[in-house]
Design an enzyme around this catalytic site. Structure first.
Site, PDB file in Angstrom:
ATOM      1  CB  THR A   1      -0.857  -0.031   1.283  1.00  0.00           C
ATOM      2  OG1 THR A   1      -1.812  -1.067   1.131  1.00  0.00           O
ATOM      3  CG2 THR A   1      -1.569   1.274   1.549  1.00  0.00           C
TER       4      THR A   1
ATOM      5  N   GLY B   1      -0.533  -2.353   6.368  1.00  0.00           N
ATOM      6  CA  GLY B   1      -0.428  -3.590   7.147  1.00  0.00           C
ATOM      7  C   GLY B   1      -1.716  -4.378   7.047  1.00  0.00           C
TER       8      GLY B   1
HETATM    9  N1  ASP Z   1      -3.659  -2.237   4.666  1.00  0.00           N
HETATM   10  C1  ASP Z   1      -3.946  -2.791   3.376  1.00  0.00           C
HETATM   11  C2  ASP Z   1      -5.210  -3.599   3.467  1.00  0.00           C
HETATM   12  O1  ASP Z   1      -5.393  -4.310   4.426  1.00  0.00           O
HETATM   13  C3  ASP Z   1      -2.853  -3.634   2.845  1.00  0.00           C
HETATM   14  C4  ASP Z   1      -1.505  -2.978   2.775  1.00  0.00           C
HETATM   15  O2  ASP Z   1      -1.158  -2.197   3.653  1.00  0.00           O
HETATM   16  O3  ASP Z   1      -0.764  -3.261   1.830  1.00  0.00           O
HETATM   17  O4  ASP Z   1      -5.982  -3.559   2.548  1.00  0.00           O
END
Ligand code: ASP
Length: 344
Positions: free
Chosen positions: A207, A259
């Protein structure tokens, strides 16, 4: 005698005017906020031994480009919202990150994207979730904030709205990236969901997020993602949820997270940092450390946040091996870090 008196008078006048000038200077020229850009490109199993020098360089260069893009806007007296949107668009357009082009695949082999943006001045926010045809979800989130009465639009409704706003619409094929497809196959093979902790699967949360402080002292935050590899069709994570993955308030700070979204949602991670500052008078560093190293870690969640306060202080914390992260200030010296053992 007369000359001596005149000399004393001149000295007195000079001293007085210097005194007055320095007083006036202190009172009349408030310190300008220190323009600052902060970004992340995801947390996870990011270890030096798993990286090639080429990949390391590619990540560093793209993060630097995003920081410079945002800084240029801030230097030209642009708004923190403009800087956040522009920096995130750079990362969304790069296949290196799990946002926009480069988004991960759902269990059904599709790309479903989420994004949000928040204005620390007005506490307005906008978000889109589960979109499959919007090239830059962060711009759609901003359009929801500024051109609709709503905060969050999902799926087809969000896509129709974005098209109506003249935003770039692409065929879902645009988001296909072989490396992401291979990651999905690998997870499926091991019959593990990346929602679970697994020794076999490397946890990578790609992300992207950006925070900015502009010359007017206004904060903004944004986050954009493809979510988690092998997620269920229709699953929405923390990134488009205001208070979970994104938060901004001029009175406290701007925050963007990355996360395991389910943990960030249940615990309102981004808002929690702001609330500790607002209600407990904590400083940025302590608030971020408490939320990530104590609360999130004790709950068993993996991830991290970047945060920026109204004075231009920057804090970053994660409980994974690494987090792609960086910041830049007026001097234009981009600081980019990838691993956990690098000093900030
Ligand atoms: N936080 C994002 C999600 O759970 C994933 C990520 O941080 O890459 O969709």
């Amino acid at each position: 005698m007369i000359d001596a008196k005149r000399g004393t008078a001149v000295v007195l006048i000079v001293l007085l005017s210097v005194g007055l000038f320095s007083c006036a200077k202190r009172v009349e020229t408030p310190k300008e906020p220190e323009i600052t850009m902060v970004i992340h490109g995801g947390a996870g199993t990011i270890l030096k031994e798993n990286m090639t020098p080429e990949r390391e360089r590619a990540y560093t260069e793209k993060l630097t480009e995003a920081l410079q893009m945002g800084l240029e806007i801030l230097k030209n007296d642009g708004s923190s919202l403009d800087a956040v949107e522009a920096a995130i668009r750079v990362l969304e357009d790069s296949p290196l990150f799990n946002a926009g082009k480069g988004a991960v695949f759902t269990a059904q082999g599709k790309n479903e994207l989420d994004a949000s943006i928040m204005d620390g001045t007005t506490l307005n926010a906008g978000a889109v979730a589960s979109v499959t045809t919007i090239k830059n979800p962060i711009s759609a989130a901003r359009a929801v904030m500024e051109d609709s009465k709503h905060v969050l639009l999902v799926g087809r409704g969000a896509e129709l709205f974005a098209a109506g706003q003249g935003l770039d619409i692409v065929d879902p094929e645009y988001f296909f990236e072989q490396t992401r497809w291979d990651q999905l196959l690998k997870i499926k093979e091991s019959e593990q969901s990346s929602l679970e902790r697994s020794g076999a699967i490397q946890m990578r949360f790609g992300t992207v997020g950006a925070l900015a402080l502009d010359r007017k002292g206004n904060l903004a935050a944004g986050t954009s993602t493809g979510g988690l590899t092998n997620k269920r069709h229709g699953r929405v994570g923390d990134s488009p949820i205001v208070g979970a993955g994104t938060y901004a308030n001029n009175a406290t700070c701007a925050v963007s997270g990355t996360g395991q979204g389910e943990y960030f949602m249940r615990n309102l991670v981004a808002y929690d940092v702001s609330a500790l500052m607002e209600y407990q008078g904590m400083n940025l560093d302590d608030a971020v450390e408490k939320v990530i190293q104590e609360k999130l870690t004790e709950l068993g969640g993996l991830g991290g946040v970047i945060a920026l306060d109204k004075f231009g202080n920057v804090a970053m914390s994660f409980n994974t091996e690494g987090m792609y992260r960086g910041w830049i200030k007026e001097d234009g010296e981009a600081q980019v870090l990838l691993y956990g053992d690098e000093d900030e």
